[in-house]
Motif scaffolding. Structure first.
Motif, PDB file in Angstrom:
ATOM      1  N   GLN A 116     -23.695 -36.662  53.902  1.00 46.35           N
ATOM      2  CA  GLN A 116     -24.328 -35.604  54.695  1.00 46.35           C
ATOM      3  C   GLN A 116     -23.299 -34.703  55.384  1.00 46.35           C
ATOM      4  N   GLN A 117     -22.134 -34.584  54.755  1.00 44.67           N
ATOM      5  CA  GLN A 117     -21.086 -33.707  55.273  1.00 44.67           C
ATOM      6  C   GLN A 117     -20.959 -32.468  54.391  1.00 44.67           C
ATOM      7  N   GLU A 118     -20.293 -31.446  54.922  1.00 40.62           N
ATOM      8  CA  GLU A 118     -20.087 -30.224  54.172  1.00 40.62           C
ATOM      9  C   GLU A 118     -19.128 -30.462  53.000  1.00 40.62           C
ATOM     10  N   ALA A 119     -19.447 -29.883  51.847  1.00 44.62           N
ATOM     11  CA  ALA A 119     -18.586 -29.939  50.667  1.00 44.62           C
ATOM     12  C   ALA A 119     -18.753 -28.643  49.897  1.00 44.62           C
ATOM     13  N   LEU A 120     -17.751 -28.313  49.082  1.00 39.10           N
ATOM     14  CA  LEU A 120     -17.778 -27.053  48.341  1.00 39.10           C
ATOM     15  C   LEU A 120     -17.747 -27.291  46.839  1.00 39.10           C
ATOM     16  N   LEU A 121     -18.513 -26.479  46.121  1.00 40.73           N
ATOM     17  CA  LEU A 121     -18.514 -26.438  44.669  1.00 40.73           C
ATOM     18  C   LEU A 121     -18.105 -25.045  44.221  1.00 40.73           C
ATOM     19  N   LEU A 122     -17.463 -24.972  43.051  1.00 41.20           N
ATOM     20  CA  LEU A 122     -17.124 -23.683  42.463  1.00 41.20           C
ATOM     21  C   LEU A 122     -17.902 -23.529  41.169  1.00 41.20           C
ATOM     22  N   LEU A 123     -18.736 -22.485  41.094  1.00 36.68           N
ATOM     23  CA  LEU A 123     -19.537 -22.207  39.906  1.00 36.68           C
ATOM     24  C   LEU A 123     -18.949 -21.009  39.167  1.00 36.68           C
ATOM     25  N   HIS A 124     -18.620 -21.220  37.904  1.00 38.64           N
ATOM     26  CA  HIS A 124     -18.187 -20.128  37.032  1.00 38.64           C
ATOM     27  C   HIS A 124     -19.462 -19.445  36.531  1.00 38.64           C
ATOM     28  N   ASP A 125     -19.790 -18.309  37.109  1.00 42.37           N
ATOM     29  CA  ASP A 125     -21.092 -17.682  36.866  1.00 42.37           C
ATOM     30  C   ASP A 125     -21.323 -17.331  35.399  1.00 42.37           C
ATOM     31  N   ARG A 126     -20.278 -17.030  34.671  1.00 42.08           N
ATOM     32  CA  ARG A 126     -20.439 -16.563  33.299  1.00 42.08           C
ATOM     33  C   ARG A 126     -20.247 -17.672  32.256  1.00 42.08           C
ATOM     34  N   SER A 127     -19.970 -18.863  32.706  1.00 39.71           N
ATOM     35  CA  SER A 127     -19.795 -19.961  31.761  1.00 39.71           C
ATOM     36  C   SER A 127     -21.145 -20.599  31.435  1.00 39.71           C
ATOM     37  N   ILE A 128     -21.340 -20.972  30.162  1.00 38.43           N
ATOM     38  CA  ILE A 128     -22.592 -21.610  29.748  1.00 38.43           C
ATOM     39  C   ILE A 128     -22.373 -23.090  29.426  1.00 38.43           C
ATOM     40  N   THR A 129     -21.217 -23.626  29.784  1.00 36.22           N
ATOM     41  CA  THR A 129     -20.912 -25.030  29.504  1.00 36.22           C
ATOM     42  C   THR A 129     -21.237 -25.892  30.721  1.00 36.22           C
ATOM     43  N   THR A 130     -21.237 -27.206  30.510  1.00 32.70           N
ATOM     44  CA  THR A 130     -21.488 -28.136  31.612  1.00 32.70           C
ATOM     45  C   THR A 130     -20.296 -28.231  32.555  1.00 32.70           C
ATOM     46  N   GLU A 131     -19.176 -27.622  32.178  1.00 36.36           N
ATOM     47  CA  GLU A 131     -17.992 -27.625  33.038  1.00 36.36           C
ATOM     48  C   GLU A 131     -17.957 -26.403  33.948  1.00 36.36           C
ATOM     49  N   ALA A 132     -19.048 -25.659  33.956  1.00 39.84           N
ATOM     50  CA  ALA A 132     -19.096 -24.450  34.783  1.00 39.84           C
ATOM     51  C   ALA A 132     -19.062 -24.774  36.275  1.00 39.84           C
ATOM     52  N   LEU A 133     -19.497 -25.986  36.635  1.00 38.91           N
ATOM     53  CA  LEU A 133     -19.569 -26.378  38.044  1.00 38.91           C
ATOM     54  C   LEU A 133     -18.488 -27.412  38.334  1.00 38.91           C
ATOM     55  N   GLN A 134     -17.633 -27.115  39.318  1.00 39.54           N
ATOM     56  CA  GLN A 134     -16.536 -28.004  39.675  1.00 39.54           C
ATOM     57  C   GLN A 134     -16.526 -28.247  41.178  1.00 39.54           C
ATOM     58  N   THR A 135     -16.103 -29.442  41.550  1.00 41.42           N
ATOM     59  CA  THR A 135     -15.933 -29.769  42.964  1.00 41.42           C
ATOM     60  C   THR A 135     -14.596 -29.236  43.449  1.00 41.42           C
ATOM     61  N   LEU A 136     -14.603 -28.521  44.553  1.00 40.65           N
ATOM     62  CA  LEU A 136     -13.359 -28.033  45.133  1.00 40.65           C
ATOM     63  C   LEU A 136     -12.721 -29.151  45.952  1.00 40.65           C
ATOM     64  N   VAL A 137     -11.432 -29.325  45.736  1.00 40.38           N
ATOM     65  CA  VAL A 137     -10.705 -30.432  46.359  1.00 40.38           C
ATOM     66  C   VAL A 137     -10.243 -30.029  47.751  1.00 40.38           C
ATOM     67  N   ASN A 138     -10.487 -30.912  48.708  1.00 42.06           N
ATOM     68  CA  ASN A 138     -10.006 -30.695  50.066  1.00 42.06           C
ATOM     69  C   ASN A 138      -8.493 -30.872  50.106  1.00 42.06           C
ATOM     70  N   VAL A 139      -7.795 -29.900  50.662  1.00 48.35           N
ATOM     71  CA  VAL A 139      -6.339 -29.963  50.742  1.00 48.35           C
ATOM     72  C   VAL A 139      -5.948 -30.842  51.921  1.00 48.35           C
ATOM     73  N   PRO A 140      -5.292 -31.993  51.663  1.00 46.34           N
ATOM     74  CA  PRO A 140      -4.986 -32.906  52.771  1.00 46.34           C
ATOM     75  C   PRO A 140      -3.881 -32.411  53.684  1.00 46.34           C
ATOM     76  N   SER A 141      -2.965 -31.606  53.136  1.00 43.88           N
ATOM     77  CA  SER A 141      -1.836 -31.137  53.928  1.00 43.88           C
ATOM     78  C   SER A 141      -2.199 -29.871  54.684  1.00 43.88           C
ATOM     79  N   SER A 142      -1.616 -29.701  55.842  1.00 45.61           N
ATOM     80  CA  SER A 142      -1.790 -28.452  56.583  1.00 45.61           C
ATOM     81  C   SER A 142      -0.419 -27.862  56.887  1.00 45.61           C
ATOM     82  N   GLN A 143       0.462 -27.929  55.880  1.00 46.04           N
ATOM     83  CA  GLN A 143       1.816 -27.429  56.063  1.00 46.04           C
ATOM     84  C   GLN A 143       2.190 -26.438  54.969  1.00 46.04           C
ATOM     85  N   ALA A 144       3.079 -25.534  55.336  1.00 40.80           N
ATOM     86  CA  ALA A 144       3.759 -24.662  54.387  1.00 40.80           C
ATOM     87  C   ALA A 144       5.235 -25.054  54.396  1.00 40.80           C
TER      88      ALA A 144
END
Length: 232
Positions: A116-144
């Protein structure tokens, strides 16, 4: 009678326009909020920002079952920030890595994960494959990572400052005509701009926004007959 079970009924909660990508090596990204918040009024709204919370706004204050317009973005891997706002109070939910191609359309979808926490998905709007939807990975580091290339005739010190946080040393006593090692520096610590301070007689303040997981090189040079430490 026909077989009604063989027909899907499609229900959409958001209707948005798709912008035809121009052949100029950019793509378009929009944000859809499908996170059913259980909080009381006022309901939270969510924003996406490019890089850190002090970066460019991709979408601003999108309510539940709302969507943004299209934001043009160059292809490649980008860090984005998800920011939650309730009234004037803002909270950074997390930083995410997103890779997009050229001349395409994408939707970043905020949804509720199994916890029940916030999460992000990335949808490739023009793709017709089952790989069109991907989970966006949370970046653990907060450094440059930042280094200094000193092409001037004086040794230099470089630090990062930001209001409300302790100063961070990036490099000390970098000799003339030399380059220092990359130093880890905190990024995305505030909605305010970062400030890099170059010191060597006279202090130069360079406002900018560092992004997580990116590398930067500060190049210092003389100006005409004046060395970098005394040029302002």
């Amino acid at each position: 009678a026909g077989n009604s079970a063989a027909v899907d009924t499609l229900i959409t909660i958001v209707a948005t326009d798709t912008v035809e990508p121009r052949q100029n090596n950019v793509s378009y990204v929009r944000f859809i909020n499908a996170f059913p918040s259980a909080e009381t009024q006022p309901l939270p709204q969510y924003s996406l920002r490019l890089g850190c919370p002090n970066g460019s706004v991709i979408s601003s204050a999108i309510p539940y079952i709302g969507s943004s317009g299209n934001f043009s973005l160059e292809p490649g891997t980008h860090t984005i920030s998800l920011v939650k706002s309730i009234g004037v109070q803002e909270t950074v939910i997390g930083y995410y890595s997103m890779t997009i191609g050229a001349n395409n359309n994408y939707s970043v979808i905020l949804h509720q994960d199994p916890n029940q926490q916030e999460a992000l998905l990335l949808l490739h709007d023009r793709s017709i494959t089952t790989e069109a939807l991907q989970t966006l990975v949370n970046v653990p580091s907060s450094q440059a990572e930042v280094r200094v290339l000193n092409l001037s005739t004086k040794s230099l010190n470089v630090s990062k400052t930001i209001a409300g946080f302790p100063d961070e040393t990036i490099a000390s006593g970098v000799p003339p005509l030399s380059i220092g090692a990359y130093a880890p520096v905190s990024a995305c610590t505030s909605a305010n701009e970062d400030t890099l301070r170059v010191e060597g007689g006279i202090t130069h303040v360079l406002p900018l926004s560092l992004e997580v997981l990116k590398r930067y090189t500060i190049i210092t040079t003389n100006y005409g007959n004046v060395d970098a430490a005394n040029y302002s």
